[in-house]
Design an enzyme around this catalytic site. Structure first.
Site, PDB file in Angstrom:
ATOM      1  CD  GLN A  98      -3.378  -4.420   6.402  1.00 19.14           C
ATOM      2  OE1 GLN A  98      -3.251  -3.461   5.636  1.00 19.14           O
ATOM      3  NE2 GLN A  98      -3.869  -5.579   6.010  1.00 19.14           N
ATOM      4  CE  LYS A 133      -3.730  -2.590   2.023  1.00 20.12           C
ATOM      5  NZ  LYS A 133      -4.385  -3.148   3.178  1.00 20.12           N
ATOM      6  CG  ASP A 157     -10.157  -1.113   3.827  1.00 19.70           C
ATOM      7  OD1 ASP A 157     -10.026  -1.384   2.610  1.00 19.70           O
ATOM      8  OD2 ASP A 157      -9.650  -1.795   4.734  1.00 19.70           O
TER       9      ASP A 157
END
Ligand code: NAP
Length: 284
Positions: free
Chosen positions: A96, A52, A119
């Site tokens: 994460q 990422k 996300d």
């Protein structure tokens, strides 16, 4: 049979994202930036986070990695999220997953400012998706849709079956397909006679985390097969949820693993970061 080349589509999409970043107006509120919070030292998570951060560099997005120790308290992680929520140079925040077991993952995700939720995990973003006004779409299903569109695969009126109903993949993917006027069936671990359902589908998307689960007799001739799985086979080699060797010859299109859906996930995170920046600045 055509193999859907996720690496190629990811490359083209990233080039487009880099052009979008270049074209962003200079702003006194600061540049575009992504903050990634990693709690603990899970080796797989470290690899994902590195991809990422590297992806950001590739398209010109600034990034901040906040690596926190595995025994961080809820309050410590929450404080970090609040800090990034308040920072105008942070357009997107990614926690994460998974976080260590002692932390309430859902509660942390819902502390993220929904307008920075790249996300697509926050109730607000899920609600927007569910009501047909998607804004920040969960990255993996968003990537699947990009792949289908790149190959101009028709969806309207098609019989689409999604196997797996996770919040991050199966459910949002089903919703996205429904928005595009596919007739969608969602299957899961309690579904009876799964093969009789998948074998009637024009499009089968599998996201269950079971190596080589989907076999040739579960797929009809000419189907489009999208394999989201990232599993290990009996030799420890990376493979998907689809038994590629036996299913591929029956398909019109199929994604390989690796090189299919995987490269799209980080790519769509980058797109979501640009989208979040644009939304925060009122840019169309
Ligand atoms: P998850 O949260 O574990 O959910 C798995 C889903 O599969 C559940 O809904 C489960 O049903 C269903 N399932 C399990 N066994 C099944 C079976 N035998 N028949 C039918 N359904 C079954 O997994 P996830 O996060 O969605 O991830 C799925 C896979 O995608 C994993 O391999 C993961 O590594 C991969 N993945 C890849 C990417 C990428 O970038 N390529 C991104 C995310 C995930 P129940 O709900 O009934 O338990």
């Amino acid at each position: 049979m055509q193999i859907i080349d996720g690496k190629l589509v990811a490359k083209l999409t990233r080039e487009n994202i880099a052009r979008q970043v270049q074209a962003l107006p200079q702003d006194k509120l600061g540049k575009i930036g992504l903050a990634v919070i990693l709690v603990g030292d899970d080796p797989a998570s470290k690899v994902y986070v590195r991809n990422k951060i590297n992806g950001c560099a590739e398209v010109g997005i600034a990034s901040t990695l906040e690596a926190m120790s595995a025994d961080s308290t809820f309050e410590e992680v929450a404080a970090k999220i609040e800090q990034f929520n308040a920072d105008p140079e942070i357009s997107g925040i990614l926690l994460q997953l998974p976080v260590p077991k002692h932390l309430d993952e859902a509660a942390l995700l819902h502390l993220i400012d929904p307008s920075k939720d790249v996300d697509g995990c926050h109730y607000v973003q899920k609600g927007k998706l569910w009501t047909g006004e998607p804004e920040l779409i969960p990255c993996t299903p968003y990537g699947v849709m990009k792949l289908l569109d790149h190959y101009s695969i028709p969806l309207e009126g098609k019989n689409a079956v999604v196997v797996g109903r996770s919040n991050l993949v199966g459910k949002p993917l089903a919703q996205l397909l429904l928005d595009r006027n596919a007739t969608v069936t969602v299957c899961h671990s309690r579904t009876r006679d799964l093969g009789s359902i998948t074998s009637r589908a024009d499009i089968v998307c599998v996201a269950i985390g079971k190596a080589k689960f989907l076999k040739a007799d579960m797929v009809k001739e000419g189907a489009v097969v999208i394999d989201v799985g990232m599993d290990r086979d009996e030799n420890g080699k990376l493979c998907g949820d689809v038994d590629f060797a036996e299913v591929a010859p029956k398909c019109s299109y199929i994604t390989p693993v690796p090189g299919g859906v995987g490269p799209m996930t980080v790519t769509m995170l980058l797109q979501n970061t640009v989208t979040a920046y644009k939304l925060s600045r009122g840019i169309e």
